[in-house]
Design a protein around this motif. Structure first.
Motif, mmCIF file in Angstrom:
data_model
loop_
_atom_site.group_PDB
_atom_site.id
_atom_site.type_symbol
_atom_site.label_atom_id
_atom_site.label_comp_id
_atom_site.label_asym_id
_atom_site.label_seq_id
_atom_site.Cartn_x
_atom_site.Cartn_y
_atom_site.Cartn_z
ATOM 1 N N LEU A 412 0.729 -1.216 0.083
ATOM 2 C CA LEU A 412 -0.055 0.014 0.013
ATOM 3 C C LEU A 412 0.645 1.168 0.077
ATOM 4 O O LEU A 412 0.437 2.380 -0.542
ATOM 5 C CB LEU A 412 -0.889 0.081 1.173
ATOM 6 C CG LEU A 412 -2.146 -0.902 1.354
ATOM 7 C CD1 LEU A 412 -3.040 -0.667 2.402
ATOM 8 C CD2 LEU A 412 -3.088 -0.743 -0.062
ATOM 9 N N THR A 413 1.912 1.185 0.702
ATOM 10 C CA THR A 413 2.890 2.415 0.967
ATOM 11 C C THR A 413 3.898 2.616 -0.145
ATOM 12 O O THR A 413 4.264 3.951 -0.524
ATOM 13 C CB THR A 413 3.545 2.327 2.317
ATOM 14 O OG1 THR A 413 4.359 1.147 2.208
ATOM 15 C CG2 THR A 413 2.462 2.287 3.191
ATOM 16 N N GLU A 414 4.115 1.632 -1.088
ATOM 17 C CA GLU A 414 5.429 1.862 -1.944
ATOM 18 C C GLU A 414 5.058 2.851 -3.081
ATOM 19 O O GLU A 414 5.705 3.573 -3.474
ATOM 20 C CB GLU A 414 5.685 0.559 -2.675
ATOM 21 C CG GLU A 414 4.497 -0.122 -3.495
ATOM 22 C CD GLU A 414 5.002 -1.437 -3.880
ATOM 23 O OE1 GLU A 414 6.519 -1.686 -3.765
ATOM 24 O OE2 GLU A 414 4.157 -2.226 -4.448
ATOM 25 N N ASP A 433 -5.486 4.831 7.147
ATOM 26 C CA ASP A 433 -6.743 5.640 6.559
ATOM 27 C C ASP A 433 -7.286 5.102 5.384
ATOM 28 O O ASP A 433 -8.701 5.027 5.281
ATOM 29 C CB ASP A 433 -6.481 7.060 6.402
ATOM 30 C CG ASP A 433 -6.139 7.917 7.597
ATOM 31 O OD1 ASP A 433 -6.424 7.355 8.762
ATOM 32 O OD2 ASP A 433 -5.278 8.951 7.307
ATOM 33 N N ALA A 434 -6.773 4.662 4.502
ATOM 34 C CA ALA A 434 -7.226 3.911 3.119
ATOM 35 C C ALA A 434 -7.994 2.726 3.552
ATOM 36 O O ALA A 434 -9.082 2.268 3.119
ATOM 37 C CB ALA A 434 -6.186 3.614 2.167
ATOM 38 N N LEU A 435 -7.287 1.785 4.574
ATOM 39 C CA LEU A 435 -8.125 0.675 4.690
ATOM 40 C C LEU A 435 -9.341 1.008 5.545
ATOM 41 O O LEU A 435 -10.233 0.258 5.417
ATOM 42 C CB LEU A 435 -6.954 -0.220 5.737
ATOM 43 C CG LEU A 435 -6.011 -0.914 5.229
ATOM 44 C CD1 LEU A 435 -5.306 -1.897 6.238
ATOM 45 C CD2 LEU A 435 -6.445 -1.819 3.964
ATOM 46 N N ARG A 436 -9.339 2.096 6.377
ATOM 47 C CA ARG A 436 -10.433 2.505 7.122
ATOM 48 C C ARG A 436 -11.583 2.753 6.218
ATOM 49 O O ARG A 436 -12.728 2.413 6.353
ATOM 50 C CB ARG A 436 -10.402 3.615 8.180
ATOM 51 C CG ARG A 436 -9.408 2.939 9.287
ATOM 52 C CD ARG A 436 -9.354 4.212 10.274
ATOM 53 N NE ARG A 436 -8.202 3.915 11.286
ATOM 54 C CZ ARG A 436 -7.369 4.471 11.423
ATOM 55 N NH1 ARG A 436 -6.941 5.151 10.333
ATOM 56 N NH2 ARG A 436 -6.598 4.182 12.423
ATOM 57 N N ALA A 463 -7.915 -0.109 -1.761
ATOM 58 C CA ALA A 463 -7.376 0.765 -0.912
ATOM 59 C C ALA A 463 -6.279 1.364 -1.720
ATOM 60 O O ALA A 463 -5.622 2.498 -1.419
ATOM 61 C CB ALA A 463 -7.021 0.136 0.345
ATOM 62 N N ALA A 464 -5.265 0.264 -2.321
ATOM 63 C CA ALA A 464 -4.081 0.760 -2.917
ATOM 64 C C ALA A 464 -4.286 1.638 -3.930
ATOM 65 O O ALA A 464 -3.378 2.486 -4.223
ATOM 66 C CB ALA A 464 -3.543 -0.661 -3.449
#
Length: 625
Positions: A412-414, A433-436, A463-464
Motif C-alpha cells: 500500500l505504501t510503495e 486511513d485507506a483501509l478504514r 485501497a491501494a
C-alpha cells in the motif's frame, strides 16, 4: 516469411552453416587425405618449427602437426557427440519420468536429481574417468554420467508443464502404460527445447573431452584427439607455440560452431511465428466520420476522453483487431459500465487506456486524454508518472495482483513513497486511513495476502488505488469471483468512493443486471466495437440494439419459468482472424437484412443520451409492447 527463407537471410545462420559444413567435411575426408602423413614418422624432421612443408611444425617423431590436427577431427567430434547423446538420453529419461510415475517415486527421483546437481559436472567427470579407467571409452562414459543431472533437471521442468494437461489425464484414464505416456505424450511436447540444449551441450562436451585427454585421462596413444595433441605440444609452447596452438584453435573452432548452431536454432524457434504485416485498414463505411489528423479537440471537465481507440495484436494466424474505433468519455464522479460477452474487448480497452498491453500490441487512437493531459504529447517518463498518479486499476483476481511475499503495508505504501516522496510513517498513516475507508481494520497492514479472504483482498486492491487519490478508477470485473453479499459490498464501496472523491469509475463486467443497477451510463461492446451507449436506467427496457436486448433477456429473474431453458444469445462471436465486411452481429441477429452483411453500421445518435450502431434497431413501439 518461412523459416528456411529467414535462415537464408541471417548472416549468423550462413556463418554457422559454413563452419558446420567444414567440420563435417574434415571429419569425413581428413583421415583419407592426411591420415598417412599424420602417422608417418620422419627421423630427419623431428621437432621442427613451422615451414613450407610443415605449416605448424612437426612432433617428436617428425609427424606433421597440421595433418594430425585435421585427422583428429573425426575422433574428437565422434567422442564428444557420443558423450552428449548418452548423457542427454539418460538425463531426459530420468527427468521426464517424473511426469508419469507415482507421487512417492516422483519425490525420490526429484531428490536424486537435486543430489546429483550438488556436485560440479567437471569434477564428477574427472573422478569417474579415473574410476572407469583412462581411455576413450572411460572418458566418454564419465562425461555422459556427468551430463545426466543437467539434462534431467531441464527435462523435469519441461515435463512438469505437460503433467497437468488434460490430454495426459485423459491418457491416464484410458489406462495407457507409463512408457506409452512417456513416449507419446511427454517427450513429444518437450522435444524442441531439449534438442536445442543437446546441440549446445555438444560444444561443452567437446571442450571437456579435450581437457580429459590433455590430463591423460582420455584418448591414449597411439590414438589421439585434439586434447592429446595439445598436451604433446605444450612442452614447446615457448619455443614453437604453433604446435600447441593448432589443436587449441581446433577445439575453440568446433566448440563455437556448436554454440552458434544452438543459438541459430533457438532463434529460429523463437521467431517461428513472425509478426505479420499490418494489412491496410478496411475502408470506412459510408456515413461514418473520418478520423482527423492529430488529436481531437479537448472537452472541458472530462476525466477521460478517448476517441477512435484501436488495438492490434499479432497472432500465429495473422493480425487481429480485438478493439476497433472505441470512443468513450467520463466526467468526475460518473460511473460508466462496459459490458459484453467474453472476448468482446472490454479488458483490452482498459489495458490500452492504462498502457498495460504487451509490447507487441499496437495501439492507435485519435485522442487519449486523462485529467486534461494528452498522453501522446508526454514523454514516456511523464506518461508513466501521470498514469500512475491519475489512474488506478482494480483487477479481477486480487490473489494474483497482490505480491504473496510482501506485507499489505509494503504494497500500500510503495506507490506513495515512490511518487510523492512520503516518509514511511506518513505512508503507513495514509495506508491505515485507506483501509478504514474500505471498511478494513488497520491491523491488516501486518498481514500478507494469503491471510485475507477474497473480499478483503479486493478491498485492499481498492485501497491501494486510493492511496494516490486518482481521478479515474478502472475496475475490471472486480466482483466476478466474489459471492453476492461481497459483490454488494464492493459496489457500495465504489459508489461511496466516487461520492467522497469525485473520482470517475469505468466498471467492466459481463453482469448486465449489476451494471444496470450500479452505473450511470452503459457502453455495450461486441467484437471489439461499441454497439450501443445509453443511460443505465434505460438498459432493461429501452435498449435498441438486438445484441443488447439479447444480453438483457439472458439475465434470469425469480419470475422465470423453471420448466423452460434459460434464454441465451444464439450463435458464437465472429472469428477475429476472418472479419466480415458487414455488421459483426449479423449472423446472430434476428433483425438482420441483406444490407447488414454488406456494410458495418456507424454509431449514430438516437437522442442526446442514446447512440446505437445498427441498421435496423428495435423500434420504440416494440419496446413499449
Amino acid at each position: 516469411m518461412s523459416l528456411p527463407r529467414r535462415y537464408l537471410r541471417s548472416p549468423m545462420a550462413w556463418t554457422t552453416a559454413v563452419m558446420l559444413a567444414s567440420l563435417l567435411v574434415l571429419a569425413l575426408a581428413a583421415p583419407l587425405l592426411w591420415g598417412t602423413a599424420a602417422d608417418r614418422p620422419d627421423p630427419f624432421a623431428v621437432l621442427q618449427g613451422p615451414s613450407t612443408a610443415h605449416p605448424f611444425g612437426t612432433d617428436n617423431l617428425g609427424r606433421d602437426v597440421l595433418a594430425r590436427v585435421l585427422t583428429a577431427t573425426r575422433p574428437s567430434l565422434l567422442l564428444a557427440l557420443a558423450a552428449t547423446l548418452l548423457g542427454a538420453t539418460g538425463g531426459i529419461l530420468l527427468g521426464a519420468a517424473t511426469a508419469v510415475v507415482g507421487h512417492r517415486a516422483r519425490r525420490l527421483l526429484t531428490a536424486l536429481i537435486n543430489l546429483l546437481l550438488a556436485f560440479p559436472a567437471l569434477l564428477v567427470a574427472m573422478f569417474l574417468a579415473v574410476v572407469f579407467g583412462a581411455g576413450a571409452a572411460g572418458a566418454v562414459l564419465a562425461l555422459a554420467v556427468a551430463g545426466v543431472p543437467g539434462f534431467a533437471r531441464l527435462a523435469q521442468t519441461l515435463s512438469a508443464a505437460v503433467a497437468g494437461t488434460d490430454h495426459l489425464a485423459a491418457a491416464r484414464v484410458l489406462g495407457l502404460r507409463r512408457h506409452r505416456l512417456l513416449w507419446r505424450h511427454v517427450l513429444p511436447n518437450t522435444a524442441e527445447p531439449l534438442l536445442l540444449a543437446t546441440t549446445t551441450a555438444a560444444g561443452t562436451a567437446l571442450v571437456a573431452l579435450a581437457g580429459l585427454s590433455f590430463l591423460g585421462l582420455g584418448v591414449q596413444p597411439p590414438d589421439y584427439d585434439w586434447g592429446q595433441l595439445l598436451n604433446q605440444g605444450l612442452d614447446r609452447i615457448y619455443a614453437d607455440p604453433l604446435p600447441a596452438l593448432a589443436p587449441g584453435l581446433a577445439v575453440l573452432y568446433a566448440a563455437v560452431t556448436f554454440q552458434l548452431l544452438g543459438e541459430v536454432l533457438a532463434g529460429g524457434v523463437a521467431r517461428r511465428t513472425p509478426a505479420p504485416r499490418t494489412p491496410a485498414p478496411p475502408p470506412a463505411p459510408r456515413g461514418s466520420p473520418r478520423p482527423k489528423a492529430g488529436g481531437g479537440p479537448a472537452e472541458e471537465g472530462l476525466v477521460l476522453q478517448v476517441e477512435d481507440l484501436t488495438v492490434e495484436l499479432p497472432t500465429p494466424g495473422g493480425l487481429i483487431r480485438p478493439v476497433r474505433d472505441v470512443s468513450l468519455a467520463l466526467r468526475p464522479g460518473e460511473i460508466v459500465g462496459l459490458v459484453g460477452e467474453s472476448g468482446s474487448g472490454k479488458s483490452l480497452t482498459a489495458l490500452a487506456i492504462a498502457d498495460l498491453l504487451p509490447e507487441r500490441a499496437r495501439v492507435t487512437r485519435r485522442t487519449l486524454r486523462l485529467l486534461g493531459a494528452d498522453l501522446a504529447t508526454l514523454t514516456p517518463k511523464q506518461r508513466d508518472r501521470h498514469l500512475a498518479t491519475g489512474l488506478a486499476t482494480v483487477f479481477q483476481n486480487p490473489a494474483s495482483a497482490l505480491n504473496p511475499s510482501l506485507r499489505i503495508s509494503t504494497q500500500l505504501t510503495e506507490a506513495v513513497r515512490a511518487h510523492r516522496g512520503a516518509s514511511r510513517a506518513q505512508a503507513l498513516s495514509e495506508a491505515a486511513d485507506a483501509l478504514r475507508k474500505v471498511g478494513l481494520p488497520p491491523e491488516l497492514l501486518r498481514s500478507r495476502p494469503h491471510q485475507l479472504s477474497g473480499g478483503q483482498r479486493q478491498r485492499v486492491m481498492i485501497a491501494a488505488g486510493l492511496m494516490l487519490r486518482p481521478g479515474l478508477i478502472i475496475a475490471d470485473e472486480p466482483t466476478t469471483a466474489l459471492d453476492v453479499t461481497v459483490q454488494r459490498q464492493i459496489t457500495r464501496l465504489l459508489s461511496d468512493i466516487r461520492r467522497e472523491t469525485s473520482a470517475a469509475v469505468l466498471f467492466i463486467s459481463h453482469d448486465v443486471a449489476l451494471v444496470g443497477e450500479f452505473c450511470d451510463r452503459v457502453l455495450v461492446m461486441y467484437a471489439g466495437a461499441v454497439v450501443e451507449s445509453l443511460p443505465a436506467d434505460r438498459l432493461a427496457g429501452g435498449a435498441r440494439h438486438p445484441y443488447t436486448r439479447a444480453l438483457v433477456a439472458s439475465v434470469p429473474d425469480l419470475a422465470a419459468d423453471r420448466d423452460r431453458p434459460l434464454p441465451t444469445v444464439r450463435g458464437t462471436p465472429p472469428d477475429p482472424l476472418k472479419p466480415a465486411p458487414g455488421c459483426p452481429f449479423e449472423p446472430r441477429c434476428p433483425r438482420r437484412r441483406d444490407h447488414c452483411a454488406e456494410q458495418a453500421p456507424p454509431l449514430e445518435d438516437l437522442d442526446a443520451d442514446h447512440r446505437v450502431a445498427c441498421w435496423n434497431p428495435v423500434p420504440v413501439e416494440v419496446l413499449a409492447s
